[in-house]
Design a protein around this motif. Structure first.
Motif, PDB file in Angstrom:
ATOM      1  N   ASP A 161      40.991  35.594  27.004  1.00 13.74           N
ATOM      2  CA  ASP A 161      40.810  35.863  28.437  1.00 13.74           C
ATOM      3  C   ASP A 161      42.090  36.437  29.032  1.00 13.74           C
ATOM      4  O   ASP A 161      42.063  37.418  29.788  1.00 13.74           O
ATOM      5  N   SER A 216      42.919  39.975  27.808  1.00 10.66           N
ATOM      6  CA  SER A 216      42.013  41.030  28.281  1.00 10.66           C
ATOM      7  C   SER A 216      42.482  41.664  29.579  1.00 10.66           C
ATOM      8  O   SER A 216      42.165  42.822  29.868  1.00 10.66           O
ATOM      9  N   GLY A 217      43.219  40.902  30.387  1.00 14.24           N
ATOM     10  CA  GLY A 217      43.656  41.428  31.682  1.00 14.24           C
ATOM     11  C   GLY A 217      42.545  41.495  32.706  1.00 14.24           C
ATOM     12  O   GLY A 217      42.736  42.058  33.794  1.00 14.24           O
ATOM     13  N   ASP A 218      41.391  40.925  32.382  1.00 12.40           N
ATOM     14  CA  ASP A 218      40.270  40.951  33.331  1.00 12.40           C
ATOM     15  C   ASP A 218      40.533  40.006  34.501  1.00 12.40           C
ATOM     16  O   ASP A 218      41.197  38.983  34.364  1.00 12.40           O
ATOM     17  N   SER A 219      39.991  40.344  35.638  1.00  8.72           N
ATOM     18  CA  SER A 219      40.143  39.520  36.844  1.00  8.72           C
ATOM     19  C   SER A 219      39.179  38.342  36.772  1.00  8.72           C
ATOM     20  O   SER A 219      38.024  38.452  37.183  1.00  8.72           O
ATOM     21  N   LEU A 220      39.659  37.246  36.243  1.00  9.09           N
ATOM     22  CA  LEU A 220      38.828  36.061  36.041  1.00  9.09           C
ATOM     23  C   LEU A 220      39.267  34.892  36.913  1.00  9.09           C
ATOM     24  O   LEU A 220      38.541  33.897  37.019  1.00  9.09           O
ATOM     25  N   GLY A 235      37.597  35.694  40.742  1.00 12.63           N
ATOM     26  CA  GLY A 235      37.425  37.009  40.148  1.00 12.63           C
ATOM     27  C   GLY A 235      38.220  38.116  40.818  1.00 12.63           C
ATOM     28  O   GLY A 235      37.807  39.278  40.789  1.00 12.63           O
ATOM     29  N   PRO A 266      43.824  38.679  37.403  1.00 11.41           N
ATOM     30  CA  PRO A 266      43.823  38.150  36.041  1.00 11.41           C
ATOM     31  C   PRO A 266      44.606  36.843  35.974  1.00 11.41           C
ATOM     32  O   PRO A 266      45.565  36.652  36.727  1.00 11.41           O
TER      33      PRO A 266
END
Length: 236
Positions: A153, A156-160, A164, A167
Motif C-alpha cells: 500500500d 503504491s503511492g495511492d491515496s488511501l 482517500g 498516500p
C-alpha cells in the motif's frame, strides 16, 4: 522573538475586542459544523473483531464498557517497535485525565495498536498513563479503519489515507474513530478523522497557538522535529 507593535492598554483592549469578533465567528462556525457532524450517516461493523487486553480477549462491543459511545485512538505502535510513536504519545498524554469526564457523558475511550499487549502495557507504565489500551494485532480492525497499511500500500503511492485524500507515509498512521452501540448490541462507525483533523484535539498545540511564537515550527526540517516523549525532555 520579534516584538510586535507596542501600544497603550486602551489601544490593546480595542484591538482585542475587534479580534474577538473573528474568534466568535469562527466558534459559531465550529458549533454549526459539530452539529452537522452529529447528523452524518453511520455504517455497521459486521466483523467480530477480537482484541487482546490486559484482562484477556475482548470484543469490540466490550470496549464500550457499558456505555453507548466509544472513541478509539489509532496509536502508531507496530509489532516490531520498541517504543510508541512520539507524536501519538504527545496526543496520548491528555487521554487519562479525560476518561472520567467522558464517562460521565456516556463515552468510553480506548487506544488501539498492532503491537502485543504486553509491550503496550509496559510502555503505558513507563509513560504513567491509565487509559485502556488494547492490541488489534493482525485482526484487520486498523486496516478497516485506514490506520494500518501494508508495505505494498505504501509503495503504491495511492491515496488511501485520510478518507482517500493522501498516500500513507508509513504502514502505521494516526487516526481517531468514533463508534456507537445500540440497544440490540450492534456497533456502528459514526465518524473518523486523521492527519490535521486530529490537530484540534491536542491541548498543548492549541495553547502554543496563543503565544507570540506560536508553534515555532517553520524553520524545522518537519513540523514536529522538536518533539520528544514526555520523559525525554530532561530539565528543559
Amino acid at each position: 522573538m520579534q516584538t510586535r507593535d507596542v501600544v497603550t492598554r486602551a489601544e490593546w483592549d480595542a484591538e482585542l475586542r475587534l479580534f474577538l469578533q473573528k474568534e466568535k465567528a469562527l466558534q459559531q462556525q465550529r458549533d454549526a459544523l459539530a452539529a452537522q457532524r452529529r447528523q452524518l450517516p453511520w455504517y455497521p461493523i459486521t466483523t467480530d473483531y477480537r482484541f487482546d487486553s490486559e484482562n484477556g480477549e475482548v470484543g469490540l462491543a466490550e470496549l464500550f464498557a457499558g456505555r453507548s459511545q466509544l472513541l478509539v485512538w489509532h496509536f502508531m505502535f507496530a509489532a516490531d517497535w520498541e517504543e510508541g510513536c512520539p507524536s501519538c504519545s504527545f496526543w496520548a498524554d491528555q487521554y487519562s485525565p479525560a476518561v472520567p469526564h467522558l464517562a460521565a457523558r456516556d463515552v468510553s475511550l480506548v487506544a488501539v495498536s498492532t503491537a502485543p499487549v504486553s509491550v503496550l502495557s509496559a510502555y503505558k507504565r513507563r509513560m504513567g498513563w491509565a487509559f485502556p489500551w488494547v492490541s488489534c494485532s493482525d485482526n484487520g480492525f486498523n486496516r478497516e479503519c485506514a490506520a494500518t497499511f501494508s508495505a505494498a500500500d505504501v509503495a503504491s503511492g495511492d491515496s488511501l489515507y485520510n478518507h482517500g485524500t493522501i498516500p500513507p507515509a508509513g504502514e502505521e498512521m494516526p487516526g481517531l474513530s468514533v463508534f456507537a452501540l445500540d440497544e440490540q448490541g450492534a456497533v456502528y462507525r459514526t465518524y473518523a478523522t486523521y492527519a490535521r483533523g486530529l490537530d484540534a484535539l491536542n491541548g498543548a498545540y492549541q495553547q502554543l497557538d496563543l503565544v507570540p511564537k506560536g508553534r515555532d515550527e517553520g524553520r524545522l526540517d518537519y513540523p514536529m522535529a522538536w518533539l520528544k516523549r514526555r520523559d525525554a525532555y530532561g530539565d528543559a
